[in-house]
Design an enzyme around this catalytic site. Sequence first.
Site, PDB file in Angstrom:
ATOM      1  N   THR A  91      36.562  45.499  43.287  1.00  0.00           N
ATOM      2  CA  THR A  91      36.475  44.621  42.048  1.00  0.00           C
ATOM      3  C   THR A  91      35.350  43.045  42.113  1.00  0.00           C
ATOM      4  O   THR A  91      35.117  42.522  41.564  1.00  0.00           O
ATOM      5  CB  THR A  91      37.784  43.816  41.080  1.00  0.00           C
ATOM      6  N   TYR A 147      50.132  45.704  37.823  1.00  0.00           N
ATOM      7  CA  TYR A 147      49.884  44.398  37.935  1.00  0.00           C
ATOM      8  C   TYR A 147      51.192  43.050  38.079  1.00  0.00           C
ATOM      9  O   TYR A 147      51.526  43.018  39.351  1.00  0.00           O
ATOM     10  CB  TYR A 147      48.798  43.393  37.085  1.00  0.00           C
ATOM     11  N   TYR A 168      59.774  38.042  54.034  1.00  0.00           N
ATOM     12  CA  TYR A 168      59.087  37.345  55.194  1.00  0.00           C
ATOM     13  C   TYR A 168      60.044  36.295  56.009  1.00  0.00           C
ATOM     14  O   TYR A 168      60.046  35.811  56.805  1.00  0.00           O
ATOM     15  CB  TYR A 168      58.365  37.388  55.438  1.00  0.00           C
TER      16      TYR A 168
HETATM   17  P1  NAD Z   1      38.362  39.456  42.080  1.00  0.00           P
HETATM   18  O1  NAD Z   1      38.595  40.870  41.414  1.00  0.00           O
HETATM   19  O2  NAD Z   1      37.288  38.252  41.474  1.00  0.00           O
HETATM   20  O3  NAD Z   1      39.016  39.165  43.195  1.00  0.00           O
HETATM   21  C1  NAD Z   1      39.331  40.081  43.449  1.00  0.00           C
HETATM   22  C2  NAD Z   1      39.079  40.660  45.073  1.00  0.00           C
HETATM   23  O4  NAD Z   1      39.933  41.412  46.065  1.00  0.00           O
HETATM   24  C3  NAD Z   1      38.089  41.011  45.050  1.00  0.00           C
HETATM   25  O5  NAD Z   1      37.057  40.900  45.754  1.00  0.00           O
HETATM   26  C4  NAD Z   1      38.200  42.277  45.533  1.00  0.00           C
HETATM   27  O6  NAD Z   1      37.579  43.161  45.599  1.00  0.00           O
HETATM   28  C5  NAD Z   1      39.222  42.538  46.701  1.00  0.00           C
HETATM   29  N1  NAD Z   1      40.342  43.783  46.430  1.00  0.00           N
HETATM   30  C6  NAD Z   1      41.089  44.236  45.787  1.00  0.00           C
HETATM   31  N2  NAD Z   1      41.830  45.134  47.027  1.00  0.00           N
HETATM   32  C7  NAD Z   1      41.431  44.834  47.629  1.00  0.00           C
HETATM   33  C8  NAD Z   1      42.486  45.414  49.027  1.00  0.00           C
HETATM   34  N3  NAD Z   1      42.095  47.104  48.838  1.00  0.00           N
HETATM   35  N4  NAD Z   1      41.295  45.772  50.358  1.00  0.00           N
HETATM   36  C9  NAD Z   1      40.301  44.521  50.477  1.00  0.00           C
HETATM   37  N5  NAD Z   1      40.133  43.527  49.640  1.00  0.00           N
HETATM   38  C10 NAD Z   1      40.474  44.106  47.767  1.00  0.00           C
HETATM   39  O7  NAD Z   1      39.759  38.356  41.079  1.00  0.00           O
HETATM   40  P2  NAD Z   1      40.220  36.801  41.175  1.00  0.00           P
HETATM   41  O8  NAD Z   1      39.910  35.903  40.092  1.00  0.00           O
HETATM   42  O9  NAD Z   1      39.614  36.128  42.203  1.00  0.00           O
HETATM   43  O10 NAD Z   1      41.936  36.614  41.672  1.00  0.00           O
HETATM   44  C11 NAD Z   1      41.409  36.599  42.874  1.00  0.00           C
HETATM   45  C12 NAD Z   1      43.378  36.742  42.909  1.00  0.00           C
HETATM   46  O11 NAD Z   1      44.556  35.454  42.639  1.00  0.00           O
HETATM   47  C13 NAD Z   1      44.385  37.965  43.246  1.00  0.00           C
HETATM   48  O12 NAD Z   1      45.024  38.333  43.573  1.00  0.00           O
HETATM   49  C14 NAD Z   1      44.574  37.541  41.151  1.00  0.00           C
HETATM   50  O13 NAD Z   1      46.230  38.108  41.358  1.00  0.00           O
HETATM   51  C15 NAD Z   1      45.178  36.097  41.483  1.00  0.00           C
HETATM   52  N6  NAD Z   1      44.940  35.919  40.260  1.00  0.00           N
HETATM   53  C16 NAD Z   1      44.382  35.111  39.929  1.00  0.00           C
HETATM   54  C17 NAD Z   1      44.166  34.575  38.308  1.00  0.00           C
HETATM   55  C18 NAD Z   1      43.039  34.073  37.791  1.00  0.00           C
HETATM   56  O14 NAD Z   1      43.145  33.778  36.539  1.00  0.00           O
HETATM   57  N7  NAD Z   1      41.273  34.472  38.349  1.00  0.00           N
HETATM   58  C19 NAD Z   1      45.255  34.582  37.658  1.00  0.00           C
HETATM   59  C20 NAD Z   1      46.469  34.948  38.518  1.00  0.00           C
HETATM   60  C21 NAD Z   1      45.914  35.416  39.845  1.00  0.00           C
END
Ligand code: NAD
Length: 308
Positions: free
Chosen positions: A35, A144, A158
Amino acid sequence: MRILITGGAGFIGSHLCDHFLAAGHEVICMDNLITGSVQNIAHIRDSRFSFIKHDVTNYIYVDGAIDYVLHFASPASPIDYLRLPIQTLKVGALGTHKALGLAKEKQARFLLASTSEVYGDPQIHPQPETYWGNVNPTGVRGVYDEAKRFAEALTMAYHRYHGLDTRIVRIFNTFGPRMRRDDGRAVPVFINQALRGEALTVFGDGRQTRSFGYITDLVRGIDALMQSDCNTPVNVGNPQEMTVQEMAEAIIELAQSSSQIVYRPLPQDDPRVRQPDIALAHERLRWEPEVDVRDALEKTISWFRQTV
Ligand code: NAD
């Protein structure tokens, strides 16, 4: 320090890469680009930065010492995790296991990117960290929410069983530059629609609330959490709550758009309210948001304007 960021080519991860490089550290960004995009890190020209394309649900090997492992890999927007349900569960479970295993091997400090979605459709408002949540495990969003709840439980195991030095950040809706236009989250979708003069699609009647924070505040909160000794989950988000309707109207105004608002059916298990209780972050991290939502929207709209 040498810092590994999983999901480092995503929205939040790429800002963390920038932040820790600017602070003088070496950064390894690990991502399978499911993503995320190399566009998010293409501007980085620094010999202390490296990118490894790898799916973290598989064994992670990295040569040499590592001081921090920041585990951000996971599809994060509903559009992504509904289209990638198994990958989402796998990265929350197997990916977190592999990232914790690496941190244990390297004796590194570990941080899990968790989410306000662990609170589900909350019956307590605002949500403190002590609230256990109201999640539908078998609903479509469960892939999720439950992956993140499992990831939290694994991280605490852990910490308790292996004595690993862990942190858990529960991130509330955060926005800013580098979000994908088509990622389905309210702010980038509304901005994109407003800039194109298309109608803004609000789900339900728009009276559901969200609390939107800006990326620079989140990055500061994550850094403060890493430097603290707080092993239990900490909410990081902006308590300035607003309805989705208000957000849509603010974006139309700030983008000087003539777009209308149209209403679409509410998705299953969409939370009615969302607001962080940030007393713990305030007390333990001395952290609170600094960027006003309207200023944050202006910065983000201006970034989207350059890219749309
Ligand atoms: P995003 O989709 O832009 O980033 C997620 C990244 O993880 C992407 O670059 C994707 O390619 C990578 N990824 C996914 N599965 C993978 C795998 N199996 N191996 C390696 N890379 C993998 O989303 P984001 O908004 O930057 O979110 C980042 C983190 O923060 C996530 O864990 C999300 O759950 C958490 N989060 C974000 C928000 C928000 O508001 N943006 C809120 C709560 C939690």
